[in-house]
Design a protein around this motif. Structure first.
Motif, PDB file in Angstrom:
ATOM      1  N   VAL A   1      -4.868   9.947   1.953  1.00 40.43           N
ATOM      2  CA  VAL A   1      -5.653   9.035   1.230  1.00 40.43           C
ATOM      3  C   VAL A   1      -4.762   7.661   1.018  1.00 40.43           C
ATOM      4  O   VAL A   1      -3.504   7.506   0.549  1.00 40.43           O
ATOM      5  CB  VAL A   1      -5.911   9.332  -0.264  1.00 40.43           C
ATOM      6  CG1 VAL A   1      -6.759   8.464  -1.058  1.00 40.43           C
ATOM      7  CG2 VAL A   1      -6.672  10.722  -0.235  1.00 40.43           C
ATOM      8  N   PHE A   2      -5.123   6.450   1.500  1.00 39.04           N
ATOM      9  CA  PHE A   2      -4.447   5.374   1.648  1.00 39.04           C
ATOM     10  C   PHE A   2      -5.027   4.284   0.458  1.00 39.04           C
ATOM     11  O   PHE A   2      -5.916   3.957   0.495  1.00 39.04           O
ATOM     12  CB  PHE A   2      -4.577   4.659   2.871  1.00 39.04           C
ATOM     13  CG  PHE A   2      -4.189   5.448   4.118  1.00 39.04           C
ATOM     14  CD1 PHE A   2      -2.930   5.492   4.436  1.00 39.04           C
ATOM     15  CD2 PHE A   2      -5.164   6.136   4.814  1.00 39.04           C
ATOM     16  CE1 PHE A   2      -2.432   6.230   5.384  1.00 39.04           C
ATOM     17  CE2 PHE A   2      -4.595   6.978   5.838  1.00 39.04           C
ATOM     18  CZ  PHE A   2      -3.156   7.012   6.122  1.00 39.04           C
ATOM     19  N   TYR A   3      -3.988   3.870  -0.294  1.00 40.01           N
ATOM     20  CA  TYR A   3      -4.364   2.891  -1.350  1.00 40.01           C
ATOM     21  C   TYR A   3      -3.795   1.530  -0.806  1.00 40.01           C
ATOM     22  O   TYR A   3      -2.631   1.415  -0.764  1.00 40.01           O
ATOM     23  CB  TYR A   3      -3.692   3.297  -2.854  1.00 40.01           C
ATOM     24  CG  TYR A   3      -4.124   4.586  -3.124  1.00 40.01           C
ATOM     25  CD1 TYR A   3      -5.239   4.533  -3.977  1.00 40.01           C
ATOM     26  CD2 TYR A   3      -3.741   5.916  -3.062  1.00 40.01           C
ATOM     27  CE1 TYR A   3      -5.715   5.894  -4.469  1.00 40.01           C
ATOM     28  CE2 TYR A   3      -4.006   6.908  -3.466  1.00 40.01           C
ATOM     29  CZ  TYR A   3      -5.286   6.928  -4.187  1.00 40.01           C
ATOM     30  OH  TYR A   3      -5.599   8.113  -4.725  1.00 40.01           O
ATOM     31  N   GLN A   4      -4.555   0.796  -0.606  1.00 46.38           N
ATOM     32  CA  GLN A   4      -3.906  -0.748  -0.311  1.00 46.38           C
ATOM     33  C   GLN A   4      -3.970  -1.601  -1.750  1.00 46.38           C
ATOM     34  O   GLN A   4      -4.613  -1.579  -2.583  1.00 46.38           O
ATOM     35  CB  GLN A   4      -5.162  -1.416   0.792  1.00 46.38           C
ATOM     36  CG  GLN A   4      -5.278  -0.520   1.945  1.00 46.38           C
ATOM     37  CD  GLN A   4      -6.261  -1.060   3.046  1.00 46.38           C
ATOM     38  OE1 GLN A   4      -7.004  -2.081   2.687  1.00 46.38           O
ATOM     39  NE2 GLN A   4      -6.368  -0.485   4.021  1.00 46.38           N
TER      40      GLN A   4
ATOM     41  N   GLY B   1      -6.754  -3.097  -3.629  1.00 42.49           N
ATOM     42  CA  GLY B   1      -7.616  -2.178  -4.475  1.00 42.49           C
ATOM     43  C   GLY B   1      -8.576  -1.257  -3.433  1.00 42.49           C
ATOM     44  O   GLY B   1      -9.418  -0.731  -3.907  1.00 42.49           O
TER      45      GLY B   1
ATOM     46  N   GLY C   1       0.809  -1.183  -0.138  1.00 41.09           N
ATOM     47  CA  GLY C   1       0.011   0.042  -0.036  1.00 41.09           C
ATOM     48  C   GLY C   1       0.977   1.234   0.076  1.00 41.09           C
ATOM     49  O   GLY C   1       1.992   1.272   0.323  1.00 41.09           O
ATOM     50  N   TYR C   2       0.313   2.410  -0.424  1.00 42.67           N
ATOM     51  CA  TYR C   2       0.813   3.667  -0.292  1.00 42.67           C
ATOM     52  C   TYR C   2      -0.221   4.596  -0.006  1.00 42.67           C
ATOM     53  O   TYR C   2      -1.369   4.509   0.036  1.00 42.67           O
ATOM     54  CB  TYR C   2       1.668   4.067  -1.568  1.00 42.67           C
ATOM     55  CG  TYR C   2       0.845   3.982  -2.919  1.00 42.67           C
ATOM     56  CD1 TYR C   2       0.430   5.377  -3.377  1.00 42.67           C
ATOM     57  CD2 TYR C   2       0.415   2.856  -3.584  1.00 42.67           C
ATOM     58  CE1 TYR C   2      -0.534   5.141  -4.194  1.00 42.67           C
ATOM     59  CE2 TYR C   2      -0.408   2.813  -4.621  1.00 42.67           C
ATOM     60  CZ  TYR C   2      -1.032   4.192  -5.171  1.00 42.67           C
ATOM     61  OH  TYR C   2      -1.479   4.365  -6.078  1.00 42.67           O
ATOM     62  N   CYS C   3       0.439   5.963   0.320  1.00 41.35           N
ATOM     63  CA  CYS C   3      -0.393   7.034   0.778  1.00 41.35           C
ATOM     64  C   CYS C   3      -0.115   8.205   0.055  1.00 41.35           C
ATOM     65  O   CYS C   3       0.996   8.601  -0.176  1.00 41.35           O
ATOM     66  CB  CYS C   3      -0.017   7.306   2.123  1.00 41.35           C
ATOM     67  SG  CYS C   3      -0.815   8.570   2.949  1.00 41.35           S
ATOM     68  N   ARG C   4      -1.062   8.878  -0.322  1.00 38.65           N
ATOM     69  CA  ARG C   4      -1.135  10.213  -0.998  1.00 38.65           C
ATOM     70  C   ARG C   4      -1.768  11.114  -0.201  1.00 38.65           C
ATOM     71  O   ARG C   4      -2.566  10.732   0.952  1.00 38.65           O
ATOM     72  CB  ARG C   4      -1.650  10.013  -2.351  1.00 38.65           C
ATOM     73  CG  ARG C   4      -0.635   9.173  -3.286  1.00 38.65           C
ATOM     74  CD  ARG C   4      -1.104   9.073  -4.628  1.00 38.65           C
ATOM     75  NE  ARG C   4      -0.681  10.599  -5.208  1.00 38.65           N
ATOM     76  CZ  ARG C   4      -0.942  10.396  -6.727  1.00 38.65           C
ATOM     77  NH1 ARG C   4      -1.721   9.806  -7.316  1.00 38.65           N
ATOM     78  NH2 ARG C   4      -0.539  11.806  -7.128  1.00 38.65           N
TER      79      ARG C   4
ATOM     80  N   VAL D   1      -9.510   1.731  -1.404  1.00 42.13           N
ATOM     81  CA  VAL D   1      -9.029   3.054  -0.962  1.00 42.13           C
ATOM     82  C   VAL D   1      -9.956   3.664   0.333  1.00 42.13           C
ATOM     83  O   VAL D   1     -11.057   3.595   0.410  1.00 42.13           O
ATOM     84  CB  VAL D   1      -9.361   4.162  -2.172  1.00 42.13           C
ATOM     85  CG1 VAL D   1      -8.788   5.612  -1.863  1.00 42.13           C
ATOM     86  CG2 VAL D   1      -8.795   3.489  -3.611  1.00 42.13           C
ATOM     87  N   GLN D   2      -8.844   4.174   1.210  1.00 40.15           N
ATOM     88  CA  GLN D   2      -9.552   4.703   2.431  1.00 40.15           C
ATOM     89  C   GLN D   2      -9.036   6.104   2.603  1.00 40.15           C
ATOM     90  O   GLN D   2      -7.905   6.587   2.339  1.00 40.15           O
ATOM     91  CB  GLN D   2      -8.852   3.938   3.699  1.00 40.15           C
ATOM     92  CG  GLN D   2      -9.487   2.615   3.915  1.00 40.15           C
ATOM     93  CD  GLN D   2      -8.625   1.873   5.063  1.00 40.15           C
ATOM     94  OE1 GLN D   2      -7.629   2.348   5.433  1.00 40.15           O
ATOM     95  NE2 GLN D   2      -9.445   0.969   5.643  1.00 40.15           N
ATOM     96  N   HIS D   3      -9.959   7.130   2.751  1.00 36.57           N
ATOM     97  CA  HIS D   3      -9.789   8.726   2.991  1.00 36.57           C
ATOM     98  C   HIS D   3      -9.915   8.986   4.486  1.00 36.57           C
ATOM     99  O   HIS D   3     -10.659   8.393   5.184  1.00 36.57           O
ATOM    100  CB  HIS D   3     -10.980   9.198   2.120  1.00 36.57           C
ATOM    101  CG  HIS D   3     -11.009   9.074   0.770  1.00 36.57           C
ATOM    102  ND1 HIS D   3     -10.201   9.518  -0.432  1.00 36.57           N
ATOM    103  CD2 HIS D   3     -11.635   8.143   0.004  1.00 36.57           C
ATOM    104  CE1 HIS D   3     -10.345   9.235  -1.248  1.00 36.57           C
ATOM    105  NE2 HIS D   3     -11.331   8.127  -1.311  1.00 36.57           N
TER     106      HIS D   3
END
Length: 79
Positions: free
Chosen positions: A63-66, A69, A26-29, A71-73
């Motif tokens: 915003v976390f992308y796991q 697929g 995962g990554y974070c934006r 996506v958690q805000h």
């Protein structure tokens, strides 16, 4: 590569390094918005998002992308 004498060749000791791709993780934006939460902009780095939000007197959220697929805000935070 060959030297001046014919038949004498050299080998390079170094191998060309390939770029390794990270393991699927995962990554974070970051998102920044003005005080009316219009004109949302997506950033790769937290510092850039906070700087823009300060200029606009606005908000920031993560915003976390796991990998699967999802996506958690995060919550909007006033800056």
């Amino acid at each position: 590569m060959e030297l001046n004498k014919p038949g004498v060749s050299l080998r390079r000791k170094e191998k060309a390094k390939t770029k390794r791709k990270p393991v699927c993780g995962g990554y974070c934006r970051w998102e920044s918005a003005s005080s009316g939460k219009s004109g949302i902009t997506l950033h790769d780095y937290q510092r850039l998002a906070i700087t823009r939000a300060l200029l606009l007197h606005g908000f920031v959220r993560a915003v976390f992308y796991q990998p699967d697929g999802v996506v958690q805000h995060g919550c909007w935070r006033r800056v």
